[in-house]
Enzyme design. Sequence first.
Site, PDB file in Angstrom:
ATOM      1  N   GLN A 256       0.908  -1.192   0.246  1.00 29.04           N
ATOM      2  CA  GLN A 256       0.182  -0.172  -0.689  1.00 29.04           C
ATOM      3  C   GLN A 256       0.940   1.176  -0.177  1.00 29.04           C
ATOM      4  O   GLN A 256       0.396   2.457  -0.729  1.00 29.04           O
ATOM      5  CB  GLN A 256      -1.002   0.089   1.146  1.00 29.04           C
ATOM      6  CG  GLN A 256      -1.717   1.027   1.288  1.00 29.04           C
ATOM      7  CD  GLN A 256      -2.702   1.067  -0.250  1.00 29.04           C
ATOM      8  OE1 GLN A 256      -2.967  -0.038  -0.127  1.00 29.04           O
ATOM      9  NE2 GLN A 256      -2.693   2.165  -0.938  1.00 29.04           N
ATOM     10  N   HIS A 259       2.385   2.788  -2.855  1.00 29.08           N
ATOM     11  CA  HIS A 259       0.842   3.591  -4.404  1.00 29.08           C
ATOM     12  C   HIS A 259       1.481   5.414  -4.628  1.00 29.08           C
ATOM     13  O   HIS A 259       1.148   5.510  -5.053  1.00 29.08           O
ATOM     14  CB  HIS A 259      -0.145   3.901  -3.755  1.00 29.08           C
ATOM     15  CG  HIS A 259      -0.837   2.798  -3.548  1.00 29.08           C
ATOM     16  ND1 HIS A 259      -0.914   2.254  -4.773  1.00 29.08           N
ATOM     17  CD2 HIS A 259      -1.436   1.360  -3.880  1.00 29.08           C
ATOM     18  CE1 HIS A 259      -1.982   1.291  -6.084  1.00 29.08           C
ATOM     19  NE2 HIS A 259      -2.262   0.647  -5.288  1.00 29.08           N
ATOM     20  N   GLU A 326      -9.842   1.834   3.620  1.00 27.50           N
ATOM     21  CA  GLU A 326     -10.369   1.237   2.802  1.00 27.50           C
ATOM     22  C   GLU A 326     -10.297   0.037   2.436  1.00 27.50           C
ATOM     23  O   GLU A 326     -10.976  -0.792   2.406  1.00 27.50           O
ATOM     24  CB  GLU A 326      -9.462   2.208   1.487  1.00 27.50           C
ATOM     25  CG  GLU A 326      -9.967   1.724  -0.350  1.00 27.50           C
ATOM     26  CD  GLU A 326      -8.600   2.570  -0.845  1.00 27.50           C
ATOM     27  OE1 GLU A 326      -7.579   2.568  -0.365  1.00 27.50           O
ATOM     28  OE2 GLU A 326      -8.741   2.253  -2.420  1.00 27.50           O
ATOM     29  N   HIS A 327      -9.048  -0.740   2.674  1.00 28.65           N
ATOM     30  CA  HIS A 327      -8.939  -1.878   2.690  1.00 28.65           C
ATOM     31  C   HIS A 327      -8.970  -2.641   3.914  1.00 28.65           C
ATOM     32  O   HIS A 327      -7.400  -1.658   4.707  1.00 28.65           O
ATOM     33  CB  HIS A 327      -7.772  -2.215   1.951  1.00 28.65           C
ATOM     34  CG  HIS A 327      -7.556  -1.867   0.819  1.00 28.65           C
ATOM     35  ND1 HIS A 327      -7.235  -0.802   0.212  1.00 28.65           N
ATOM     36  CD2 HIS A 327      -7.394  -1.961  -0.459  1.00 28.65           C
ATOM     37  CE1 HIS A 327      -6.940  -0.330  -1.615  1.00 28.65           C
ATOM     38  NE2 HIS A 327      -7.464  -1.098  -2.387  1.00 28.65           N
ATOM     39  N   ASP A 360      -7.048  -6.482  -6.014  1.00 32.27           N
ATOM     40  CA  ASP A 360      -6.363  -5.094  -6.179  1.00 32.27           C
ATOM     41  C   ASP A 360      -6.160  -5.788  -7.570  1.00 32.27           C
ATOM     42  O   ASP A 360      -6.745  -4.923  -8.850  1.00 32.27           O
ATOM     43  CB  ASP A 360      -4.724  -4.422  -5.747  1.00 32.27           C
ATOM     44  CG  ASP A 360      -4.659  -3.732  -4.982  1.00 32.27           C
ATOM     45  OD1 ASP A 360      -5.625  -2.774  -4.502  1.00 32.27           O
ATOM     46  OD2 ASP A 360      -3.367  -3.607  -3.811  1.00 32.27           O
ATOM     47  N   HIS A 419     -53.149  17.740  -4.689  1.00 32.29           N
ATOM     48  CA  HIS A 419     -52.805  16.492  -4.414  1.00 32.29           C
ATOM     49  C   HIS A 419     -53.528  15.633  -4.384  1.00 32.29           C
ATOM     50  O   HIS A 419     -54.209  14.210  -4.612  1.00 32.29           O
ATOM     51  CB  HIS A 419     -51.423  16.007  -3.462  1.00 32.29           C
ATOM     52  CG  HIS A 419     -50.332  16.901  -3.698  1.00 32.29           C
ATOM     53  ND1 HIS A 419     -50.220  17.970  -4.268  1.00 32.29           N
ATOM     54  CD2 HIS A 419     -49.568  16.206  -3.939  1.00 32.29           C
ATOM     55  CE1 HIS A 419     -48.473  17.426  -4.338  1.00 32.29           C
ATOM     56  NE2 HIS A 419     -47.806  17.257  -4.362  1.00 32.29           N
TER      57      HIS A 419
END
Lengths: 432, 432
Positions: A256, A259, A326-327, A360, A419
């Site tokens: 990670q 990245h 996220e992960h 991934d 209505h």
Amino acid sequence: MEKYINPEYSILSDLCIRPSTDNPVVRERVDKIITRVKEGGDAALRSLAEEIDGSAPSCLECKSDEFTFAENAVSDSVRKAIAQAAQNIEAFHRAQLPETVEIETSLGVRCIQKAVPIQRVGLYIPGGTAPLFSTVLMLAIPAKVAQCKEVILCTPVSRQTGKVASEVLYAAKYCGVDKVYKVGGAQAIAAMAFGTETIAKVDKIFGPGNQYVTTAKQLLGNKYVAIDLPAGPSEVMVMADASAVPAFVAADLLSQAEHGADSQVILVCDSESIAEGVQAEIDAQLRQLGRSEIASRALENSRIIVFNGEDSRSRMTDFANLYGPEHLIISLENPWEIASRIISAGSVFIGNWSPESAGDYASGTNHTLPTCGWSRAHSGVNIDSFIRKITFQELSQDGLRGLSQTITAMADAEGLQAHANAVSIRMGKSSL
Amino acid sequence: MEKYINPEYSILSDLCIRPSTDNPVVRERVDKIITRVKEGGDAALRSLAEEIDGSAPSCLECKSDEFTFAENAVSDSVRKAIAQAAQNIEAFHRAQLPETVEIETSLGVRCIQKAVPIQRVGLYIPGGTAPLFSTVLMLAIPAKVAQCKEVILCTPVSRQTGKVASEVLYAAKYCGVDKVYKVGGAQAIAAMAFGTETIAKVDKIFGPGNQYVTTAKQLLGNKYVAIDLPAGPSEVMVMADASAVPAFVAADLLSQAEHGADSQVILVCDSESIAEGVQAEIDAQLRQLGRSEIASRALENSRIIVFNGEDSRSRMTDFANLYGPEHLIISLENPWEIASRIISAGSVFIGNWSPESAGDYASGTNHTLPTCGWSRAHSGVNIDSFIRKITFQELSQDGLRGLSQTITAMADAEGLQAHANAVSIRMGKSSL
């Protein structure tokens, strides 16, 4: 990585803070780019490419010879890999296709909820240091499974070669993308949001990108076009106990961290000895990484948090949910017991044999996921992201009669006479 | 209403233009309100209430005596109506609850997609001329069906009585809303987005409102908090042929027109005689409406479009999809044949006995729907709006081995060495 041992409850939310990405200079530049593309169309795309990249492609759309070139340039091992990954991604997303919901809520009152594909979707694939063709699979495959009518893709050309990365073109064709345009950056997002002479306006834009791209998505999203997710730097949390293998955990954290410098990785564990074992492995593996400088900078944003003592499993789980990663990799004894209590995460990886990189690329789950704690309110990209659910209702005359007092009573109490009248008039008595 | 007979293809997209609502003055004011609430919390809410409404409630949260007062104030007919409407809304939204998706994408590779409720949701209910308690049902019921942990509601007090509308309080309690706060306007949205001493920050905000409220949602949405939908004025399209009853069609158009001066109503029909019949009925019914002034102004934004000739059904359908109406009433022969071809709409009403007001209140479908053509990319509020879908994956050692070449080939081609290593190291061979 900074280490915290049994942090006080009061500082836990501070430990969830992500690296800041707000940049007013970027915002101002993106604002100008958007205005130019909105007003100038293709010509603006060309002049922006010349200014920013040094030159503009002679034709914005990729033609068949470019696809042929790409097909020949991609190695056999990558083709095989794309085929296997695509199969798994397709299988998992196909399994998510929703059924039509139909019930009779009251006698003579049929309600139906039906999924319909979004017609035109635009995918953005960044260029940059590495061509992220895996993201082509993650976005184009569910779009095709959902039966979106037109799937277009924008991606920048390489500054070195002047071409789109071959893997990106090959993956786009493999997944059935209809058109690929050689446009990158905030201008690509603006082009898909407003449309130009060459690029047709899309209904929804998907995909990651640098600060310019994500700022453009933020500025245009839900004003001129729908977007997949609010964006932020990528992140992983690993939960580990004595059943975890420190070398595996370190490899996951580093995968990670490589990245980007703004990535964040978090280790949550139940003893200092694991923390130390992982730290030693990180140090050893980091030295050998090609992207060690990026990973090192990401590690500066990163944290090791030790919850030891009796209720460590609960405290680890509560912190994971507070952070909403996220992960999330659960390398714990009896991982499913913890997994069943996870209520905020993008995608969860169970046990020692499920590295983040499996998700991934190839397990079948999507890798476009909510970052920055957005998992509290958002799902990752999934088949729902490519459809809308339209409701239908059909009342029989008796069905409407059965609801008529309810509708008129509520309309009257809300002061909405017309209505009420839409019902009364059908019941043979105008309420006007 | 302006009338168009067989408009040229080239002007159809002009006929989809909605009344503009962009107002830079509102935006600037809302920006200031947001900053004050973010920095000042409860004290800012009080001072804003004093400035804008003339006075601030002594206690922001509604207490049990206020709920008791409300319960006594609501009429029996409204209670019964709420009970019947709630039952239908609950039944239809419960039927939408998604199943867990679980498949083995490759041998030893399990992928799971599980729905988890959003934990804290905030509902906004406008005050204004009429207390829209039906919206309480439309938002709180699915939130409870989805099992959201905490559901709070903000709504302004009436200027006349200094109280929250009894129907709103009664409906909130009936639907199990946890807390109701006497805060209205953009400041309520800011309070729920950031949290104050009294009002806890929520994960997602739902609900309609005036320009200030919708501007606040737009400014804060997907930056600090998730929001339900991009907002815009309400709208209806009625498709009619000789099988339609002009008086019913007129009543439906007026029921939408009375919502607000910026509402838009569109009649699409296959002959001038229907157009004239409906127009005559509108004129007759309009005169008798309490809110005739509002409705008249909305009719100025409104259109009658006649497609006559051989392919009129197709052209009507194409135009409906191009417009993407929030509400679509299909008063045509064989309406389901047309309905099956509708790909852009919020909620669809089939035949002569399904007025929009049935769906507004009681059929069971949701009335919080995409306006302004957002139906091209968004669903109306439904059970999905209150959940997130988290993915899980568990690979066995063999499962990972089966994917290992695929993952490492893709990671290598993307230049992400640490991604490859997270697999290699588990296969007993570090790739570093």
